[in-house]
Every structure is written in C-alpha cells, then in structure tokens.
Design a protein around this motif. Sequence first.
Motif, PDB file in Angstrom:
ATOM      1  N   ASP A  76      12.389 -33.318  11.056  1.00  0.00           N
ATOM      2  CA  ASP A  76      13.392 -33.446  10.389  1.00  0.00           C
ATOM      3  C   ASP A  76      14.417 -32.437  10.609  1.00  0.00           C
ATOM      4  O   ASP A  76      15.605 -32.621  10.593  1.00  0.00           O
ATOM      5  CB  ASP A  76      13.094 -33.795   8.915  1.00  0.00           C
ATOM      6  CG  ASP A  76      12.157 -35.174   8.667  1.00  0.00           C
ATOM      7  OD1 ASP A  76      12.488 -36.260   9.415  1.00  0.00           O
ATOM      8  OD2 ASP A  76      11.370 -35.119   7.598  1.00  0.00           O
ATOM      9  N   TYR A  77      13.911 -31.286  10.378  1.00  0.00           N
ATOM     10  CA  TYR A  77      14.762 -30.041  10.200  1.00  0.00           C
ATOM     11  C   TYR A  77      14.315 -29.090  11.331  1.00  0.00           C
ATOM     12  O   TYR A  77      12.995 -28.523  11.326  1.00  0.00           O
ATOM     13  CB  TYR A  77      14.753 -29.417   8.933  1.00  0.00           C
ATOM     14  CG  TYR A  77      15.542 -30.419   7.683  1.00  0.00           C
ATOM     15  CD1 TYR A  77      16.721 -30.410   7.685  1.00  0.00           C
ATOM     16  CD2 TYR A  77      14.509 -31.253   7.302  1.00  0.00           C
ATOM     17  CE1 TYR A  77      17.421 -31.505   6.830  1.00  0.00           C
ATOM     18  CE2 TYR A  77      15.199 -32.038   6.403  1.00  0.00           C
ATOM     19  CZ  TYR A  77      16.307 -32.051   6.202  1.00  0.00           C
ATOM     20  OH  TYR A  77      17.000 -33.130   4.969  1.00  0.00           O
ATOM     21  N   PRO A 114      23.976 -31.292  10.047  1.00  0.00           N
ATOM     22  CA  PRO A 114      23.661 -32.466  10.586  1.00  0.00           C
ATOM     23  C   PRO A 114      23.793 -32.361  12.113  1.00  0.00           C
ATOM     24  O   PRO A 114      25.096 -31.796  12.379  1.00  0.00           O
ATOM     25  CB  PRO A 114      24.479 -33.337  10.263  1.00  0.00           C
ATOM     26  CG  PRO A 114      25.033 -32.914   8.860  1.00  0.00           C
ATOM     27  CD  PRO A 114      25.127 -31.479   9.012  1.00  0.00           C
ATOM     28  N   ASP A 120      22.426 -34.897  14.679  1.00  0.00           N
ATOM     29  CA  ASP A 120      22.187 -36.263  15.076  1.00  0.00           C
ATOM     30  C   ASP A 120      21.933 -36.119  16.403  1.00  0.00           C
ATOM     31  O   ASP A 120      20.959 -35.372  16.970  1.00  0.00           O
ATOM     32  CB  ASP A 120      23.569 -36.844  14.929  1.00  0.00           C
ATOM     33  CG  ASP A 120      23.959 -36.931  13.399  1.00  0.00           C
ATOM     34  OD1 ASP A 120      22.932 -37.164  12.666  1.00  0.00           O
ATOM     35  OD2 ASP A 120      25.167 -36.920  13.092  1.00  0.00           O
ATOM     36  N   ARG A 142      19.785 -30.412  10.996  1.00  0.00           N
ATOM     37  CA  ARG A 142      19.075 -31.837  10.470  1.00  0.00           C
ATOM     38  C   ARG A 142      19.155 -32.651  11.366  1.00  0.00           C
ATOM     39  O   ARG A 142      20.132 -33.174  12.136  1.00  0.00           O
ATOM     40  CB  ARG A 142      19.563 -32.501   9.151  1.00  0.00           C
ATOM     41  CG  ARG A 142      19.010 -33.455   8.657  1.00  0.00           C
ATOM     42  CD  ARG A 142      19.776 -34.333   7.614  1.00  0.00           C
ATOM     43  NE  ARG A 142      21.000 -35.001   8.264  1.00  0.00           N
ATOM     44  CZ  ARG A 142      21.996 -35.550   7.822  1.00  0.00           C
ATOM     45  NH1 ARG A 142      22.006 -35.272   6.436  1.00  0.00           N
ATOM     46  NH2 ARG A 142      22.842 -36.054   8.279  1.00  0.00           N
ATOM     47  N   ASN A 147      16.875 -35.540  11.973  1.00  0.00           N
ATOM     48  CA  ASN A 147      17.028 -36.778  11.269  1.00  0.00           C
ATOM     49  C   ASN A 147      17.734 -37.269  10.377  1.00  0.00           C
ATOM     50  O   ASN A 147      17.724 -36.739   9.076  1.00  0.00           O
ATOM     51  CB  ASN A 147      15.487 -36.792  10.909  1.00  0.00           C
ATOM     52  CG  ASN A 147      15.321 -38.540  10.325  1.00  0.00           C
ATOM     53  OD1 ASN A 147      15.737 -39.411  10.514  1.00  0.00           O
ATOM     54  ND2 ASN A 147      13.906 -38.586   9.772  1.00  0.00           N
ATOM     55  N   PRO A 148      18.701 -37.803  10.621  1.00  0.00           N
ATOM     56  CA  PRO A 148      19.576 -38.431   9.593  1.00  0.00           C
ATOM     57  C   PRO A 148      19.172 -39.180   8.390  1.00  0.00           C
ATOM     58  O   PRO A 148      19.751 -39.373   7.271  1.00  0.00           O
ATOM     59  CB  PRO A 148      20.861 -39.510  10.384  1.00  0.00           C
ATOM     60  CG  PRO A 148      20.032 -39.921  11.602  1.00  0.00           C
ATOM     61  CD  PRO A 148      18.895 -38.739  11.772  1.00  0.00           C
ATOM     62  N   ARG A 149      18.092 -39.834   8.350  1.00  0.00           N
ATOM     63  CA  ARG A 149      17.358 -40.229   7.447  1.00  0.00           C
ATOM     64  C   ARG A 149      16.309 -39.464   6.614  1.00  0.00           C
ATOM     65  O   ARG A 149      15.519 -40.081   5.867  1.00  0.00           O
ATOM     66  CB  ARG A 149      16.410 -41.683   7.845  1.00  0.00           C
ATOM     67  CG  ARG A 149      17.559 -42.821   8.350  1.00  0.00           C
ATOM     68  CD  ARG A 149      16.661 -43.900   8.852  1.00  0.00           C
ATOM     69  NE  ARG A 149      16.038 -43.437   9.970  1.00  0.00           N
ATOM     70  CZ  ARG A 149      16.052 -43.411  11.355  1.00  0.00           C
ATOM     71  NH1 ARG A 149      17.730 -43.576  11.397  1.00  0.00           N
ATOM     72  NH2 ARG A 149      15.561 -43.097  12.168  1.00  0.00           N
TER      73      ARG A 149
END
Length: 328
Positions: free
Chosen positions: A108-109, A238, A240, A256, A258-260
């Motif tokens: 994710d990060y 972010p 993306d 980040r 993963n946007p979710r």
Amino acid sequence: MNQPVASFRETSAEPHTASVPFSHVSLELGHLYMEDFDEGTTRLRRHFATARPWADAVRAGTEARLANGRARVSTCFLIDDYFSRLSTPDRLIPPLLDAAADAGLTIDYLARESGCAVAPGVDRSELHLAESVLHRLVESPPPGGNGFRPPVSRTGWISNGRRAPAQRTSAALDSAGTTWQPPSETTARGHSVFMDVELWSGSGEERTWSCAFLASVWQLVRLGLLRDNGRAVLTPTPWDDREFPTEWDDLPPVVRLNPRAEPFTAYSTCSVLPIRFLAVEHAVRVVLGQVHLEAAVLDQAMSRSEREGFTVPADIADRTSYVFPPGL
C-alpha cells in the motif's frame, strides 16, 4: 488568605496538534538493502513468498481481537536509499511490486529510509526528522548512577541500563572483587541483557545516522506519534499509476501506491523482517523506551483505540511487534 490567581490565554496561542487517521496495524512487508535488490527478481520473489503466510497470520490475529472482525491493516515497504543508492526508483520499484503481486501481496505504501533523516517540510523547508527525535530522548537513569555519564546528545550513544566502569577511579578499587563491575539492565528480570546503541557517527554536516536510530524514527512515524509544530509528518503522497522517477530525491518520502489502502499510520505495527535485523530492532525498542512525546499526541492514539476496543499499551515499544521467518 491567598486568593486564587486567574490565568488568561488566547485560544489562538494554544498549539494545535493535528489528528491523523489510524489503521489497527501497520504491516511492514520487508526492508531490504540495495545489495539485496542486486540479487535479482528471484531474491524478491523468495522474500515475498516467505512473508505471505506470516502476513496472513497477522491479519487474522488482528481480526480476532475485534468484536466485529473488521480489521484495518495497511501494508508498507521501506527501501534503503540512505546508506547506498546502487539503483534508481524507475528500475528498482516495478520489479519489487511485481514480486509482491506474484505472492498475492499488495504494498500500500512505499517509503524511503532517507526520509526518516531529512524530509520536505512546509514552505519548501527541510524537516530534520531524526534530529527532532534525538531532542526528544530522555535517558532512563540507571540504578546507582551518579550523573557522570555525558548525555546522549553529546555522546551519540544510549543504553538500557548501567555501563561497566571504563577504568579504576581510585586505589581503593584495587582490592579483590572491586576492580570490575558488570553492566546491568535497568528493567532486568533476574538477569540482564544490556545493550548500548550507537545513534550516529561523524559530526556536524558529516553526521551519519545509524540504521537502528532511523528504524526508531520509522516506527514512530508508522505509529502516528511525531509532529512538527503540531503538524503531521511524512504524510503519504498519492502516486497512483504515475511512472517512477530516475532520482530518489524526486520521489516523496512516503507514497501511497494503493488508492484503496487503509491509513498509513496505525495503533500498532508489525514488521516481517530477515533475522539479520533482530539486533537492530532490539536497539529500536531501547530507543523507543526513552522517547518523550507530547501528551496530546499520545492521547489521540490511546483514546481512539480504546473506543474501538483495540486498546494499545502505554509503553510505545510494546506497540511494535516482529516476525523473523526462517529463510527470509
């Protein structure tokens, strides 16, 4: 009879402590050196294939602690771009993400270790994050200490107890049994496990922070416990589907992917690491046990976790956990 003295202060003068979102657990899927990446994609695939079952176990264990079973777990990966830069983001990161995906894992990060030393601040200024944590260290006085030991801000060393005397201080110590005293751990249970941690080498602009100290900053960032004049630090940017840059300094300290994703900061952390990091993470716990943090920051995590039925320990070091799988 003395009258009570009223104190007035403008509301605008009160420092505001920014709030951060919290996951239940920040799960670190790995921390590799540049030399590890040089071994190629086979090394990366082996790493994530080994980490996968342990990551699943952490998630399942977190869900078991919650009444509703809905755990917020965010994943992260730390890349060492501080001690060496043998490759570039555009060449290194895509194979890393592909290897994680092949194992059924999502990062994710993504974070850069150099950001734990110096990161972009507000108004294009530099935030010397490691130095700010250094100023928060309050050494635990060892039993029987006499104040002779210089402070950590001068020596660059911090310990979890009393060091052995370096030399005799008088002829009276030459008698049998008094010429040497062993080191002792402050909170020892029966027997001591003494550790002395080097926080940096060099001086001034040539100072190099140690891996153990930067890892301590990394833990505090993931726990959402650091502020810069009340502002949150290392807020994820972010990313993306943008292409990765050719220079590390052009990549934000934390991105980040993963946007979710659930929030980057969390009530607790778990790191899945190679066994070679065991001594480093022991040192991290020594440092975390002597960091003084603002009451308002500590209260945010404590009060919100209690409301969720996910109470965290008061001791910061006890909010961190580790897995050292064989073969990783």
